[in-house]
Design a protein around this motif. Structure first.
Motif, PDB file in Angstrom:
ATOM      1  N   LEU A  98       0.851  -1.190   0.000  1.00 57.33           N
ATOM      2  CA  LEU A  98       0.000   0.000   0.000  1.00 57.33           C
ATOM      3  C   LEU A  98       0.884   1.236   0.000  1.00 57.33           C
ATOM      4  CD1 LEU A  98      -2.880   1.253   0.283  1.00 57.33           C
ATOM      5  CD2 LEU A  98      -2.474   1.243   2.766  1.00 57.33           C
ATOM      6  N   GLU A  99       0.720   2.083  -1.030  1.00 55.59           N
ATOM      7  CA  GLU A  99       1.466   3.330  -1.120  1.00 55.59           C
ATOM      8  C   GLU A  99       0.610   4.468  -0.549  1.00 55.59           C
ATOM      9  OE1 GLU A  99       2.476   3.917  -5.180  1.00 55.59           O
ATOM     10  OE2 GLU A  99       3.987   2.321  -5.208  1.00 55.59           O
ATOM     11  N   LEU A 100       1.172   5.234   0.345  1.00 53.72           N
ATOM     12  CA  LEU A 100       0.493   6.372   0.964  1.00 53.72           C
ATOM     13  C   LEU A 100       1.314   7.626   0.696  1.00 53.72           C
ATOM     14  CD1 LEU A 100      -0.079   4.365   4.173  1.00 53.72           C
ATOM     15  CD2 LEU A 100      -1.998   5.375   2.954  1.00 53.72           C
ATOM     16  N   ARG A 101       0.682   8.617   0.061  1.00 54.46           N
ATOM     17  CA  ARG A 101       1.380   9.851  -0.286  1.00 54.46           C
ATOM     18  C   ARG A 101       0.576  11.049   0.209  1.00 54.46           C
ATOM     19  NH1 ARG A 101       5.288   8.672  -4.264  1.00 54.46           N
ATOM     20  NH2 ARG A 101       5.096   6.520  -5.054  1.00 54.46           N
ATOM     21  N   VAL A 102       1.253  11.977   0.842  1.00 56.43           N
ATOM     22  CA  VAL A 102       0.622  13.197   1.339  1.00 56.43           C
ATOM     23  C   VAL A 102       0.989  14.344   0.396  1.00 56.43           C
ATOM     24  CG1 VAL A 102       0.355  14.769   3.282  1.00 56.43           C
ATOM     25  CG2 VAL A 102       0.796  12.338   3.699  1.00 56.43           C
ATOM     26  N   TYR A 103      -0.040  15.090  -0.022  1.00 60.68           N
ATOM     27  CA  TYR A 103       0.159  16.216  -0.931  1.00 60.68           C
ATOM     28  C   TYR A 103      -0.358  17.502  -0.302  1.00 60.68           C
ATOM     29  CZ  TYR A 103       1.099  12.953  -4.779  1.00 60.68           C
ATOM     30  OH  TYR A 103       1.634  11.982  -5.590  1.00 60.68           O
ATOM     31  N   ASP A 104       0.211  18.606  -0.765  1.00 57.62           N
ATOM     32  CA  ASP A 104      -0.285  19.930  -0.408  1.00 57.62           C
ATOM     33  C   ASP A 104      -1.152  20.413  -1.567  1.00 57.62           C
ATOM     34  OD1 ASP A 104      -0.741  22.454   0.565  1.00 57.62           O
ATOM     35  OD2 ASP A 104       1.220  23.245  -0.031  1.00 57.62           O
ATOM     36  N   TRP A 105      -2.453  20.539  -1.322  1.00 54.67           N
ATOM     37  CA  TRP A 105      -3.392  20.957  -2.364  1.00 54.67           C
ATOM     38  C   TRP A 105      -3.133  22.388  -2.792  1.00 54.67           C
ATOM     39  CZ3 TRP A 105      -7.119  24.827  -2.445  1.00 54.67           C
ATOM     40  CH2 TRP A 105      -8.047  24.761  -3.484  1.00 54.67           C
ATOM     41  N   GLU A 106      -3.182  22.620  -4.102  1.00 51.77           N
ATOM     42  CA  GLU A 106      -3.024  23.965  -4.647  1.00 51.77           C
ATOM     43  C   GLU A 106      -4.206  24.269  -5.554  1.00 51.77           C
ATOM     44  OE1 GLU A 106      -0.826  26.053  -3.779  1.00 51.77           O
ATOM     45  OE2 GLU A 106       0.650  24.793  -2.746  1.00 51.77           O
ATOM     46  N   GLN A 107      -4.771  25.439  -5.402  1.00 49.52           N
ATOM     47  CA  GLN A 107      -5.894  25.824  -6.249  1.00 49.52           C
ATOM     48  C   GLN A 107      -5.463  26.012  -7.696  1.00 49.52           C
ATOM     49  OE1 GLN A 107      -8.054  29.194  -4.812  1.00 49.52           O
ATOM     50  NE2 GLN A 107      -9.747  28.948  -6.238  1.00 49.52           N
ATOM     51  N   VAL A 108      -4.245  26.485  -7.877  1.00 49.47           N
ATOM     52  CA  VAL A 108      -3.686  26.672  -9.207  1.00 49.47           C
ATOM     53  C   VAL A 108      -2.313  26.003  -9.245  1.00 49.47           C
ATOM     54  CG1 VAL A 108      -2.924  28.329 -10.939  1.00 49.47           C
ATOM     55  CG2 VAL A 108      -4.902  28.860  -9.493  1.00 49.47           C
ATOM     56  N   GLY A 109      -2.072  25.217 -10.290  1.00 52.04           N
ATOM     57  CA  GLY A 109      -0.770  24.580 -10.432  1.00 52.04           C
ATOM     58  C   GLY A 109      -0.738  23.176  -9.852  1.00 52.04           C
ATOM     59  N   GLU A 158       1.876  19.857  -4.494  1.00 52.86           N
ATOM     60  CA  GLU A 158       3.246  19.560  -4.076  1.00 52.86           C
ATOM     61  C   GLU A 158       3.287  18.371  -3.112  1.00 52.86           C
ATOM     62  OE1 GLU A 158       7.189  22.029  -2.506  1.00 52.86           O
ATOM     63  OE2 GLU A 158       5.224  22.998  -2.636  1.00 52.86           O
ATOM     64  N   LYS A 159       4.264  17.494  -3.308  1.00 51.00           N
ATOM     65  CA  LYS A 159       4.420  16.324  -2.444  1.00 51.00           C
ATOM     66  C   LYS A 159       4.964  16.744  -1.085  1.00 51.00           C
ATOM     67  CE  LYS A 159       5.420  13.289  -6.358  1.00 51.00           C
ATOM     68  NZ  LYS A 159       6.430  12.396  -7.001  1.00 51.00           N
ATOM     69  N   MET A 160       4.369  16.173  -0.027  1.00 48.49           N
ATOM     70  CA  MET A 160       4.811  16.471   1.327  1.00 48.49           C
ATOM     71  C   MET A 160       5.535  15.291   1.964  1.00 48.49           C
ATOM     72  SD  MET A 160       1.519  18.622   2.777  1.00 48.49           S
ATOM     73  CE  MET A 160       2.459  19.339   4.131  1.00 48.49           C
ATOM     74  N   GLY A 161       5.316  14.097   1.439  1.00 47.15           N
ATOM     75  CA  GLY A 161       5.966  12.914   1.978  1.00 47.15           C
ATOM     76  C   GLY A 161       5.194  11.663   1.627  1.00 47.15           C
ATOM     77  N   MET A 162       5.818  10.504   1.829  1.00 43.11           N
ATOM     78  CA  MET A 162       5.176   9.244   1.478  1.00 43.11           C
ATOM     79  C   MET A 162       5.771   8.095   2.304  1.00 43.11           C
ATOM     80  SD  MET A 162       7.494   7.196  -0.463  1.00 43.11           S
ATOM     81  CE  MET A 162       6.473   6.374  -1.658  1.00 43.11           C
ATOM     82  N   ASN A 163       5.084   6.963   2.243  1.00 40.35           N
ATOM     83  CA  ASN A 163       5.605   5.729   2.831  1.00 40.35           C
ATOM     84  C   ASN A 163       4.845   4.557   2.219  1.00 40.35           C
ATOM     85  OD1 ASN A 163       6.937   3.807   4.525  1.00 40.35           O
ATOM     86  ND2 ASN A 163       7.193   5.421   6.073  1.00 40.35           N
TER      87      ASN A 163
END
Length: 263
Positions: free
Chosen positions: A136-147, A150-155
């Motif tokens: 199971l891949e878990l990835r945390v992203y920073d949501w952007e309204q435009v563009g 951005e990746k914040m981290g994963m495991n």
């Protein structure tokens, strides 16, 4: 069983092509067509003319036709001490989760705006076909309204480390990637808390295919001769764009008949 096929040309191949730029046909320029044609032919010949070969992987049928053997219930609980990505204000994190060796789109949580310690408590279920090899891949992203988000981290959690039918709460350190030798993984990116429960099917519950049963499910009454049943499952939509998508639904058209999902 073959893993790949090797392709090569015995004779120099003929390559045809066209180049267009802002509506103009560049091949109409005197002398340019022949120059580019010969250049491309030489490059292709060097790549695939014997003894050079092109290796084409062959689909591993043992993986392609594996039956579901269980369900993995995933509860994304919270994240802690995430690192700010936005220059002004806090980040807007969400989590995407996906199984390896699975072609289905990733599932994702809601976005928690301006929060570096978000709580979700959101649950998902994914079908497991091979608990010995899948993860199971878990990835945390920073949501952007435009563009781009951005990746914040994963495991990654390998399924074979999960005990059957027992909930397991895990606190995962967020990494840049899964390269153990990458020094950037020593940097703190926060943690993600998840609760995972792997529920294997009982033998009698595992769906069997035609090759095993040698039987075809009977069509409903009223089905014309030579006809069958078309089943369409609408799972989800992602990154929907357009002016009117606050209340989306799906329309299905088939031979003049229309069906649509709930809004």
């Amino acid at each position: 069983m073959w893993n790949s096929s090797h392709i090569y040309f015995i004779l120099q191949p003929h390559v045809d092509f066209g180049l267009k730029l802002i509506g103009a046909d560049l091949m109409s320029i005197p002398g340019l067509y022949r120059f580019v044609q010969e250049l491309i032919k030489d490059q292709v010949a060097k790549m695939y003319l014997w003894p050079q070969t092109l290796e084409v992987p062959i689909l591993d049928t043992t993986k392609a036709f594996k039956r579901p053997v269980g369900i993995l219930n995933v509860k994304v609980v919270r994240a802690m001490k995430l690192k700010k990505k936005d220059i002004l204000g806090a980040s807007d994190p969400y989590v995407k989760l996906k199984l390896t060796e699975d072609k289905l789109p990733a599932k994702k949580t809601s976005v928690k705006h301006k929060n570096l310690n978000p709580e979700w408590n959101e649950e998902f279920s994914v079908v497991i076909k091979d608990p010995e090899t899948q993860a199971l891949e878990l990835r945390v992203y920073d949501w952007e309204q435009v563009g781009k988000h951005e990746k914040m981290g994963m495991n990654v959690v390998t399924l074979k480390e999960l005990p059957p039918n027992e909930p397991k709460v895990m606190t995962l350190d967020l990494l840049k990637n899964m390269d153990l030798n990458d020094v950037q993984n020593e940097k703190s990116r926060g943690q993600l808390v998840v609760e995972l429960t792997y529920k294997p099917f009982k033998e009698e519950d595992i769906p069997k295919g035609f090759e095993e049963t040698k039987t075809v499910q009977k069509a409903p009454d009223g089905t014309p001769a030579g006809g069958g049943l078309l089943v369409v499952l609408i799972h989800e939509a992602q990154d929907v764009e357009g002016k009117h998508h606050t209340n989306p639904y799906v329309r299905i058209l088939f031979r003049g008949e229309e069906r649509k999902t709930k809004v």
